[in-house]
Design an enzyme around this catalytic site. Structure first.
Site, PDB file in Angstrom:
ATOM      1  N   GLU A 124      -2.126  -7.376   7.645  1.00 22.37           N
ATOM      2  CA  GLU A 124      -0.799  -7.271   8.226  1.00 22.37           C
ATOM      3  C   GLU A 124      -0.745  -8.013   9.562  1.00 22.37           C
ATOM      4  O   GLU A 124      -1.775  -8.293  10.196  1.00 22.37           O
ATOM      5  CB  GLU A 124      -0.428  -5.795   8.412  1.00 22.37           C
ATOM      6  CG  GLU A 124       0.935  -5.517   9.040  1.00 22.37           C
ATOM      7  CD  GLU A 124       2.107  -6.081   8.257  1.00 22.37           C
ATOM      8  OE1 GLU A 124       2.268  -7.328   8.267  1.00 22.37           O
ATOM      9  OE2 GLU A 124       2.864  -5.295   7.662  1.00 22.37           O
TER      10      GLU A 124
ATOM     11  N   HIS B 140       0.823  -1.212   0.000  1.00 24.08           N
ATOM     12  CA  HIS B 140       0.000   0.000   0.000  1.00 24.08           C
ATOM     13  C   HIS B 140       0.861   1.269   0.000  1.00 24.08           C
ATOM     14  O   HIS B 140       2.047   1.244   0.341  1.00 24.08           O
ATOM     15  CB  HIS B 140      -0.912   0.009   1.228  1.00 24.08           C
ATOM     16  CG  HIS B 140      -0.143  -0.024   2.521  1.00 24.08           C
ATOM     17  ND1 HIS B 140       0.444   1.101   3.085  1.00 24.08           N
ATOM     18  CD2 HIS B 140       0.160  -1.045   3.353  1.00 24.08           C
ATOM     19  CE1 HIS B 140       1.062   0.778   4.200  1.00 24.08           C
ATOM     20  NE2 HIS B 140       0.903  -0.531   4.380  1.00 24.08           N
TER      21      HIS B 140
END
Length: 420
Positions: free
Chosen positions: A299, A223
């Site tokens: 994550e 990202h």
């Protein structure tokens, strides 16, 4: 939509004289050669032979995927300029060939680029092989694929990775390089935290995988930046879930433009966290695709370290941090997720997505640890290798997965699209 590269050439020994053509089709994302064609066509001119090579390449690409986009690369300025519509076609022998070439794919799906002869060696070789065969009264046949011993372990073959490390250890002890960031961007303090040395023995050697068809290709996008990224703070799935900063949004737009030019991504899958969904949304909108969210791509949960810099975590929780750096089973302070637990989750997610996207190219928009883990598993590398990879915000990596379980790392931490 898949994207192919067609390299085509033709030649005549006499102009006109004994002539032949050659064409090769490759995957634009991976560079893998997917098809070859060559033929001796009797007495013809260079230009006619070049057009015949173009036709063969376009037909081969259409047979692979009639919905694909095609980038044609040739060293014939004449053919490139005529097919691009910048030069008129006057020769009566070439007009029907050009018309036939234009009809293979719909308008707008084929682009043409002139390249120097030294960059068109594959097609040139095929054309010369066809002419050599023709002058002998033979028919050109493709060369059998060369069996090449790989220079690294194939896919998740841990035995192959162990064999490579064992071969190295027979010559000398190989210390691991210093660790690098493992959170949002773990700071330079981590580089001096520890040094690892390992040597594993196993039976050496592995076999080259056969042609098992088109792989499932994962294009791995980290990202874009959040407000925490430049501060080098731990930012996992258990923290504040920050959105992208304006810098991060611009990075996502640049990635989207680069991937749109390639045209190879056929699906977009994202982690459920805000920064990945936002990045994926910007890219998918440019590509005309929907975003699918998969919780397996989230994550690692960094527990009590969420929002801290590496230095702050070391100051507040020195024993836990030291254990975490040395043991993949160790969890961050406060009951976060260990790297071993993350790896188990990523392995399950990978297996599921490889099955679902067999033969296709999918963009996975995710985070540092999931991307590093996918790369580590593909290389058969030990867990400590997570500390030896640099992974920038909005970077691209890629892994291709084949039907026999092997994998090939094709790209790592590419940020060229972010540079002016």
């Amino acid at each position: 939509m898949r994207e192919f590269v067609v390299e085509a050439d033709g030649g005549s020994r006499g102009n006109p004289g004994p002539a032949g053509y050659g064409a090769a089709v490759s995957d634009a994302a991976t560079g893998e050669t997917l098809a070859e064609a060559a033929e001796f066509i009797g007495v013809a001119t260079n230009n006619v032979a070049e057009y015949r090579g173009l036709l063969a390449g376009l037909r081969a690409a259409h047979a692979l995927d009639p919905e694909a986009r095609v980038a044609v690369r040739m060293d014939s300025k004449l053919v490139v300029e005529q097919m691009s519509g910048r030069w008129k076609i006057k020769h009566p022998d070439m007009k029907p060939l050009a018309a036939e070439a234009r009809g293979i794919f719909p308008p707008g799906r084929v682009t043409y680029e002139w390249i120097p002869r030294e960059r068109n060696k594959h097609a040139d070789r095929l054309a010369n092989e066809a002419m050599d065969a023709g002058t002998k009264g033979e028919v050109w046949t493709p060369r059998p694929p060369a069996v090449v011993e790989p220079d690294g372990p194939p896919g998740d073959a841990r035995a192959g990775a162990a064999a490579a490390r064992a071969a190295l250890s027979r010559g000398r002890a190989v210390p691991a390089s210093e660790p690098v960031e493992s959170a949002e961007a773990a700071p330079d303090d981590a580089r001096a935290a520890r040094t690892v040395a390992s040597a594993t023995t196993s039976s050496p050697g592995w076999s080259a995988a056969p042609d098992l068809g088109a792989p499932a290709t994962f294009v791995l996008l980290r990202h874009g930046e959040t407000p925490l990224t430049p501060q080098k703070r731990f930012s996992g799935s258990g923290g504040s879930d920050p959105a992208l900063s304006e810098v991060g949004r611009e990075q996502a737009r640049l990635v989207a433009a680069a991937l749109a030019r390639r045209g190879t991504v056929q699906a977009v899958v994202a982690s459920p966290l805000a920064r990945t969904r936002e990045t994926a949304g910007i890219v998918a909108a440019r590509l005309g695709l929907d975003v699918r969210v998969d919780d397996g791509l989230r994550e690692t949960d960094f527990g009590a370290w969420e929002g801290l810099t590496f230095g702050e975590a070391r100051e507040r929780h020195p024993d836990d941090l030291t254990a975490w750096l040395g043991d993949p089973e160790a969890r961050p302070t406060g009951g976060g997720e260990s790297f071993a637990e993350t790896a188990e989750r990523i392995e399950e997610t990978r297996a599921r997505l490889v099955t679902e996207y067999a033969g296709r190219t999918v963009l996975l928009v995710t985070h540092v640890t999931p991307i590093k883990t996918l790369l580590r598993l593909a290389l058969g590398a030990p867990p400590e290798s997570l500390f030896r990879m640099e992974l920038s915000a909005a970077s691209l990596s890629a892994v291709a997965y084949y039907a026999d379980g092997n994998a090939s790392v094709r790209l790592f931490n590419d940020t060229s699209h972010l540079r002016p």
